[in-house]
Enzyme design. Structure first.
Site, PDB file in Angstrom:
ATOM      1  N   ARG A 128      -2.947   2.730  92.672  1.00 51.79           N
ATOM      2  CA  ARG A 128      -2.716   1.311  92.406  1.00 51.79           C
ATOM      3  C   ARG A 128      -3.980   0.521  92.703  1.00 51.79           C
ATOM      4  NH1 ARG A 128       3.231   0.595  95.335  1.00 51.79           N
ATOM      5  NH2 ARG A 128       4.380   2.049  93.985  1.00 51.79           N
ATOM      6  N   ASP A 173      -6.690  -2.431  92.827  1.00 52.31           N
ATOM      7  CA  ASP A 173      -6.548  -3.872  93.023  1.00 52.31           C
ATOM      8  C   ASP A 173      -7.163  -4.657  91.878  1.00 52.31           C
ATOM      9  OD1 ASP A 173      -5.249  -3.599  95.458  1.00 52.31           O
ATOM     10  OD2 ASP A 173      -7.099  -3.690  96.622  1.00 52.31           O
ATOM     11  N   TYR A 230     -13.457   8.381  94.102  1.00 47.79           N
ATOM     12  CA  TYR A 230     -13.870   7.011  93.811  1.00 47.79           C
ATOM     13  C   TYR A 230     -15.391   6.896  93.846  1.00 47.79           C
ATOM     14  CZ  TYR A 230      -9.123   5.104  94.285  1.00 47.79           C
ATOM     15  OH  TYR A 230      -7.790   4.810  94.105  1.00 47.79           O
ATOM     16  N   ARG A 254     -13.317  -0.042 100.138  1.00 43.21           N
ATOM     17  CA  ARG A 254     -14.066  -1.303 100.176  1.00 43.21           C
ATOM     18  C   ARG A 254     -14.395  -1.693 101.615  1.00 43.21           C
ATOM     19  NH1 ARG A 254     -10.362  -5.274  97.044  1.00 43.21           N
ATOM     20  NH2 ARG A 254     -11.877  -6.772  97.881  1.00 43.21           N
TER      21      ARG A 254
END
Length: 248
Positions: A50, A52, A112, A200
Site C-alpha cells: 500500500r 502512500d 524498494y 522514508r
C-alpha cells in the site's frame, strides 16, 4: 473465477496512494475502473503493497479475479488501452495464476528504491520523482551506517505514528546506499515486509549521517531507543519506488 496477477508501473504524483480512498483518486481505483470497462463488472484489485500518496512503482504486483477466462496479453492490452486515457499507470504484464496466489500474503520479499538528487541546482524533469538534497552527501558514510541496521530489530523509531502493524519488529535484509551515475544517490532496501513510512524514515535519518550531522552510532542509538521522537526528518514520498516483489 480465473485469477490473474498484474505487474503495474505508476507515477504516484497525482494519486492519493495505492489504496482506494474517499479523498481522491488512487492507483487501485484507477485500475479497477479500467477492469470494469473491460469486464463489465465491479472487480476488486488486491495489491502487494500500500504505497502512500506521491510514491511511485516500477514493479507493483496485484491480483484480481475475472469472471471469464481471457488470454493474459488480451487483459494487459485492454487495460492499457483504457489507462492511456488517464495517464500515470501502465500494466507491464499479466499472468494467469493459481487460485491460492495472493499478491500480498504470497509475497516473499519486497524491494524498494529511494532516489536522491544530490546537486546544487534543483530538479526540473525529475521534479516529483526524486528528493532534492543540495548539500554534498558522504555516501560511503551513509552506507556504512546503513549496514548497522541490517537484521532483525524493533524498528519502532522508524515508523509512522499511524502505523497499524501489531509488531514493530522487522528483518531488514538489504539497505545499500550507492552513488549512481550522474548526480543521484540510490538507497536500496529489501525485506519481506516494511512498517508504514519505515523506508522514508530510514532515508531521512541516513541523510543526517550523509551531512555529518549524525554519526553511525547516533543512528544505532535512535534505533535502540525505539522512540519515534528519535527519528530524523522523514524523507518525502517523491523519491520512493516499489521496485519489485518476489514470490516463491
Amino acid at each position: 473465477m480465473p485469477r490473474y496477477k498484474l505487474t503495474i508501473e505508476y507515477d504516484g504524483t497525482a494519486y492519493v496512494g495505492w489504496q482506494r480512498q474517499k479523498n481522491g483518486m488512487s492507483v487501485q481505483e484507477t485500475v479497477e475502473i479500467a477492469l470494469k470497462a473491460f469486464s463489465g463488472q465491479d472487480l476488486t484489485l488486491f495489491g502487494a503493497g500500500r504505497t502512500d500518496a506521491g510514491v511511485h512503482a516500477t514493479g507493483q504486483v496485484a491480483h484480481v479475479d475475472i469472471p471469464r477466462e481471457w488470454r493474459a496479453d488480451t487483459v494487459r492490452d485492454a487495460l492499457n488501452a483504457r489507462l492511456r486515457e488517464e495517464g500515470g499507470v501502465a500494466i507491464l504484464g499479466v499472468e494467469r495464476v493459481a487460485d491460492s496466489f495472493d499478491a500480498r500474503f504470497s509475497a516473499r520479499k519486497r524491494h524498494y528504491l529511494y532516489r536522491i538528487l544530490n546537486r546544487r541546482p534543483p530538479p526540473t524533469v525529475l521534479k516529483g520523482r526524486v528528493w532534492w538534497v543540495w548539500k554534498p552527501l558522504d555516501v560511503e558514510g551513509m552506507d556504512r551506517a546503513a549496514k548497522r541496521l541490517l537484521g532483525t530489530h524493533d524498528f519502532n523509531t522508524f515508523r509512522s505514528t499511524h502505523c497499524q502493524a501489531k509488531s514493530s519488529i522487522r528483518t531488514l535484509e538489504r539497505l545499500d546506499v550507492v552513488r549512481a551515475p550522474g548526480d543521484e544517490v540510490h538507497v536500496h532496501a529489501s525485506a519481506q515486509s516494511f512498517l508504514h513510512n519505515q523506508i522514508r524514515s530510514l532515508v531521512g535519518s541516513l541523510k543526517l549521517v550523509g551531512e555529518e550531522r549524525w554519526s553511525a552510532d547516533m543512528l544505532v542509538d535512535a534505533l535502540e531507543a525505539r522512540d519515534r521522537k528519535r527519528c530524523g526528518p522523514v524523507a518525502p514520498p517523491d523519491g520512493l519506488y516499489l521496485a519489485r516483489v518476489d514470490y516463491a
